[in-house]
Design a protein around this motif. Structure first.
Motif, PDB file in Angstrom:
ATOM      1  N   MET A   1      23.629  34.465  -5.783  1.00 13.72           N
ATOM      2  CA  MET A   1      22.316  33.893  -5.922  1.00 13.72           C
ATOM      3  C   MET A   1      22.130  32.867  -4.813  1.00 13.72           C
ATOM      4  O   MET A   1      23.014  32.053  -4.555  1.00 13.72           O
ATOM      5  N   ASN A   2      20.979  32.908  -4.176  1.00 18.54           N
ATOM      6  CA  ASN A   2      20.588  31.916  -3.166  1.00 18.54           C
ATOM      7  C   ASN A   2      19.358  31.184  -3.673  1.00 18.54           C
ATOM      8  O   ASN A   2      18.391  31.801  -4.101  1.00 18.54           O
ATOM      9  N   ILE A   3      19.414  29.852  -3.601  1.00 16.77           N
ATOM     10  CA  ILE A   3      18.296  29.019  -4.021  1.00 16.77           C
ATOM     11  C   ILE A   3      17.877  28.177  -2.836  1.00 16.77           C
ATOM     12  O   ILE A   3      18.724  27.605  -2.147  1.00 16.77           O
ATOM     13  N   GLY A   4      16.573  28.115  -2.599  1.00 18.17           N
ATOM     14  CA  GLY A   4      16.079  27.338  -1.471  1.00 18.17           C
ATOM     15  C   GLY A   4      14.666  26.835  -1.718  1.00 18.17           C
ATOM     16  O   GLY A   4      14.149  26.898  -2.830  1.00 18.17           O
ATOM     17  N   SER A   5      14.066  26.350  -0.651  1.00 24.43           N
ATOM     18  CA  SER A   5      12.712  25.839  -0.704  1.00 24.43           C
ATOM     19  C   SER A   5      11.923  26.431   0.452  1.00 24.43           C
ATOM     20  O   SER A   5      12.417  26.512   1.575  1.00 24.43           O
ATOM     21  N   GLU A   6      10.707  26.850   0.156  1.00 25.08           N
ATOM     22  CA  GLU A   6       9.849  27.457   1.173  1.00 25.08           C
ATOM     23  C   GLU A   6       8.431  26.943   0.953  1.00 25.08           C
ATOM     24  O   GLU A   6       7.821  27.222  -0.082  1.00 25.08           O
TER      25      GLU A   6
END
Length: 92
Positions: free
Chosen positions: A1-6
């Motif tokens: 799982m990859n979590i980020g902000s866009e």
């Protein structure tokens, strides 16, 4: 799982071999974020064979956030069970 902000939105990508498990995780995460203190709604959903990409933005209410989940994950107009819904299972 990859979590980020866009663009001040939460982005989550779930990758795995089993698409059914990926979908299950995506629904769990979506329910959690929908029922949070500051509810998040799905603003983008991309379904790939081995991954699911979701982008979440602020919702004004939990109902709005849950509605986005039903629209994104509902199959053939069927509703996804919510917290107080009864689930009926038919045997074949």
């Amino acid at each position: 799982m990859n979590i980020g902000s866009e663009n001040s939105q939460i982005s989550i990508q779930i990758t795995g071999i089993d698409p059914e498990i990926n979908s299950f995780y995506a629904k769990l995460i979506t329910m959690y974020l929908s029922n949070n203190k500051s509810p998040q709604k799905i603003s983008k959903l991309l379904n790939y064979p081995a991954s699911i990409y979701m982008l979440f933005g602020s919702a004004s209410t939990q109902e709005e956030a849950l509605k986005s989940m039903y629209e994104a994950f509902g199959e053939n107009g069927r509703k996804i069970p919510a917290e107080n819904d009864m689930i009926l299972i038919a045997s074949s």
